[in-house]
Design an enzyme around this catalytic site. Structure first.
Site, PDB file in Angstrom:
ATOM      1  N   ARG A  89      16.082  14.568  40.082  1.00 55.06           N
ATOM      2  CA  ARG A  89      14.791  14.016  40.830  1.00 55.06           C
ATOM      3  C   ARG A  89      14.236  15.087  41.968  1.00 55.06           C
ATOM      4  O   ARG A  89      13.151  15.435  42.324  1.00 55.06           O
ATOM      5  CB  ARG A  89      14.858  12.826  41.190  1.00 55.06           C
ATOM      6  CG  ARG A  89      13.490  11.888  41.768  1.00 55.06           C
ATOM      7  CD  ARG A  89      13.691  10.649  41.990  1.00 55.06           C
ATOM      8  NE  ARG A  89      14.777  10.100  43.206  1.00 55.06           N
ATOM      9  CZ  ARG A  89      15.010   9.073  43.396  1.00 55.06           C
ATOM     10  NH1 ARG A  89      14.235   8.071  42.891  1.00 55.06           N
ATOM     11  NH2 ARG A  89      15.870   8.776  44.413  1.00 55.06           N
ATOM     12  N   LEU A  97       7.754   5.254  42.311  1.00 53.67           N
ATOM     13  CA  LEU A  97       8.752   6.217  42.302  1.00 53.67           C
ATOM     14  C   LEU A  97       9.818   5.956  41.326  1.00 53.67           C
ATOM     15  O   LEU A  97      10.134   4.566  40.779  1.00 53.67           O
ATOM     16  CB  LEU A  97       9.619   6.249  43.490  1.00 53.67           C
ATOM     17  CG  LEU A  97      10.886   7.123  43.572  1.00 53.67           C
ATOM     18  CD1 LEU A  97      10.303   8.664  43.738  1.00 53.67           C
ATOM     19  CD2 LEU A  97      11.754   6.997  44.679  1.00 53.67           C
ATOM     20  N   TYR A 115      13.485  13.947  50.177  1.00 53.05           N
ATOM     21  CA  TYR A 115      14.604  13.539  50.433  1.00 53.05           C
ATOM     22  C   TYR A 115      15.303  12.799  49.291  1.00 53.05           C
ATOM     23  O   TYR A 115      14.551  12.601  48.196  1.00 53.05           O
ATOM     24  CB  TYR A 115      14.657  12.733  51.633  1.00 53.05           C
ATOM     25  CG  TYR A 115      14.105  11.163  51.372  1.00 53.05           C
ATOM     26  CD1 TYR A 115      14.812   9.990  51.198  1.00 53.05           C
ATOM     27  CD2 TYR A 115      12.894  11.015  51.468  1.00 53.05           C
ATOM     28  CE1 TYR A 115      14.466   8.912  50.936  1.00 53.05           C
ATOM     29  CE2 TYR A 115      12.194   9.584  51.066  1.00 53.05           C
ATOM     30  CZ  TYR A 115      13.073   8.821  50.918  1.00 53.05           C
ATOM     31  OH  TYR A 115      12.580   7.541  50.767  1.00 53.05           O
ATOM     32  N   GLU A 168       5.746  -1.740  43.467  1.00 47.85           N
ATOM     33  CA  GLU A 168       7.315  -1.520  43.985  1.00 47.85           C
ATOM     34  C   GLU A 168       7.326  -1.939  45.632  1.00 47.85           C
ATOM     35  O   GLU A 168       6.711  -2.144  45.977  1.00 47.85           O
ATOM     36  CB  GLU A 168       7.578   0.031  43.736  1.00 47.85           C
ATOM     37  CG  GLU A 168       6.904   0.946  44.752  1.00 47.85           C
ATOM     38  CD  GLU A 168       7.156   2.563  44.544  1.00 47.85           C
ATOM     39  OE1 GLU A 168       8.274   2.726  43.825  1.00 47.85           O
ATOM     40  OE2 GLU A 168       6.278   3.327  44.830  1.00 47.85           O
ATOM     41  N   LYS A 177       9.296  11.812  45.984  1.00 48.71           N
ATOM     42  CA  LYS A 177      10.180  11.309  46.961  1.00 48.71           C
ATOM     43  C   LYS A 177       9.958  12.063  48.338  1.00 48.71           C
ATOM     44  O   LYS A 177      10.755  12.680  48.933  1.00 48.71           O
ATOM     45  CB  LYS A 177      11.615  11.325  46.636  1.00 48.71           C
ATOM     46  CG  LYS A 177      12.258   9.971  47.383  1.00 48.71           C
ATOM     47  CD  LYS A 177      13.767  10.030  46.700  1.00 48.71           C
ATOM     48  CE  LYS A 177      14.345   8.824  47.383  1.00 48.71           C
ATOM     49  NZ  LYS A 177      13.882   7.347  47.438  1.00 48.71           N
ATOM     50  N   ARG A 230       2.540  25.993  63.456  1.00 48.68           N
ATOM     51  CA  ARG A 230       1.749  25.000  62.926  1.00 48.68           C
ATOM     52  C   ARG A 230       0.375  25.154  62.282  1.00 48.68           C
ATOM     53  O   ARG A 230      -0.491  26.026  63.153  1.00 48.68           O
ATOM     54  CB  ARG A 230       1.350  23.866  64.104  1.00 48.68           C
ATOM     55  CG  ARG A 230       0.903  22.372  63.467  1.00 48.68           C
ATOM     56  CD  ARG A 230       0.884  21.611  64.706  1.00 48.68           C
ATOM     57  NE  ARG A 230       0.525  20.048  63.761  1.00 48.68           N
ATOM     58  CZ  ARG A 230      -0.813  19.641  63.346  1.00 48.68           C
ATOM     59  NH1 ARG A 230      -1.777  20.590  63.612  1.00 48.68           N
ATOM     60  NH2 ARG A 230      -0.710  18.589  63.047  1.00 48.68           N
TER      61      ARG A 230
END
Length: 286
Positions: free
Chosen positions: A52, A206, A33, A181, A148, A100
């Site tokens: 990114r 990140l 995301y 972070e 991310k 799945r």
């Protein structure tokens, strides 16, 4: 006006925005995301966010859901449909819908969801005037936090713990006491000599887009930056402490684990970074 979302090629009412129960983002957190700030009618640092995004997709071998040139058009349209002048636009890409199975499915089209919502810049400015509090928690995330990913359960638990402690952010800390972070932000300190310090982003954290832009802001203001680790103890003794993210810009920290930072008030250097940010950040018309 009802909120509008983009879901796999369609603009739909937010209340009617759904993905399939076998979407791999839902079942495996197999997706990535980005969150872009919308400020004063502009999408902030969009090219860097999309760069990114490309890196995250590449690291997970997920194809682009649309051509790279089309995605900015979708982001702008979602912002426009939701009448967002100040707020954020969120985009999520997953590997798509498939029966799945842990291995990558063949020929599955990635899923794309985009939403936007308004925010009150005056409320954020008021929060910056008083600063926020952080707590520290042991690092317990996977090693690839440089991607991310939507797999954010450790972050959720850390930020919930912060809320229960009366704080607004949690810092992940290595076993040796080095700060990594925040749950949704990068961590910074300012030394007694006025030097900005933040952990290198080659691995272990990140590479925040706002973090990257703050390097440019610091250069404009003539401030020195050191990329190195710092301990919780050093942070508690620092001249100033702050976090950075797309939704906070540079947000002063006034307490760590209940201990006041400096004099318990936001520092002048952090506020100067915050005030100069939009003069430096890249602004794309929304």
């Amino acid at each position: 006006m009802p909120r509008i979302a983009y879901v796999n090629g369609r603009y739909v009412a937010h209340a009617d925005a759904f993905v399939h129960i076998e979407d791999r983002g839902y079942q495996f957190a197999d997706g990535v995301y980005e969150v872009c700030e919308v400020a004063r009618g502009f999408i902030v640092d969009m090219p860097r966010h999309l760069g990114r995004l490309n890196r995250s997709l590449t690291e997970l071998s997920i194809d682009w859901p649309v051509t790279p040139g089309v995605l900015p058009i979708i982001l702008r349209e979602v912002v426009r449909c939701n009448h967002v002048t100040d707020g954020l636009v969120y985009l999520q890409v997953t590997r798509g819908v498939a029966s799945r199975d842990f291995v990558f499915p063949a020929g599955t089209k990635p899923s794309l969801v985009v939403t936007a919502r308004k925010a009150d810049p005056a409320a954020a400015a008021k929060r910056a005037e008083s600063g926020i509090k952080v707590i520290t928690v042991p690092e317990n995330r996977w090693d690839r936090v440089d991607i991310k990913s939507v797999g954010l359960l450790p972050n959720v638990l850390a930020k919930q713990k912060a809320k229960e402690a009366g704080a607004q952010e949690a810092w992940f800390v290595d076993a040796d006491g080095t700060v990594k972070e925040g749950g949704s932000s990068n961590a910074w300190i300012i030394t007694r000599d006025g030097v900005l310090v933040t952990r290198p982003a080659e691995r272990g954290i990140l590479r925040g887009i706002t973090r990257t832009t703050l390097f440019d802001v610091a250069a404009k203001l003539g401030l020195k930056i050191e990329e190195r680790g710092f301990s919780v103890a050093e942070a508690k003794a620092a001249r100033e402490v702050f976090i950075s993210s797309a939704t906070t810009i540079a947000m002063p920290i006034v307490a760590i684990d209940g201990a006041p930072v400096a004099n318990g008030h936001p520092g002048s250097i952090t506020l100067s970074l915050r005030h100069a940010f939009f003069d430096v950040a890249e602004k794309s018309p929304a």
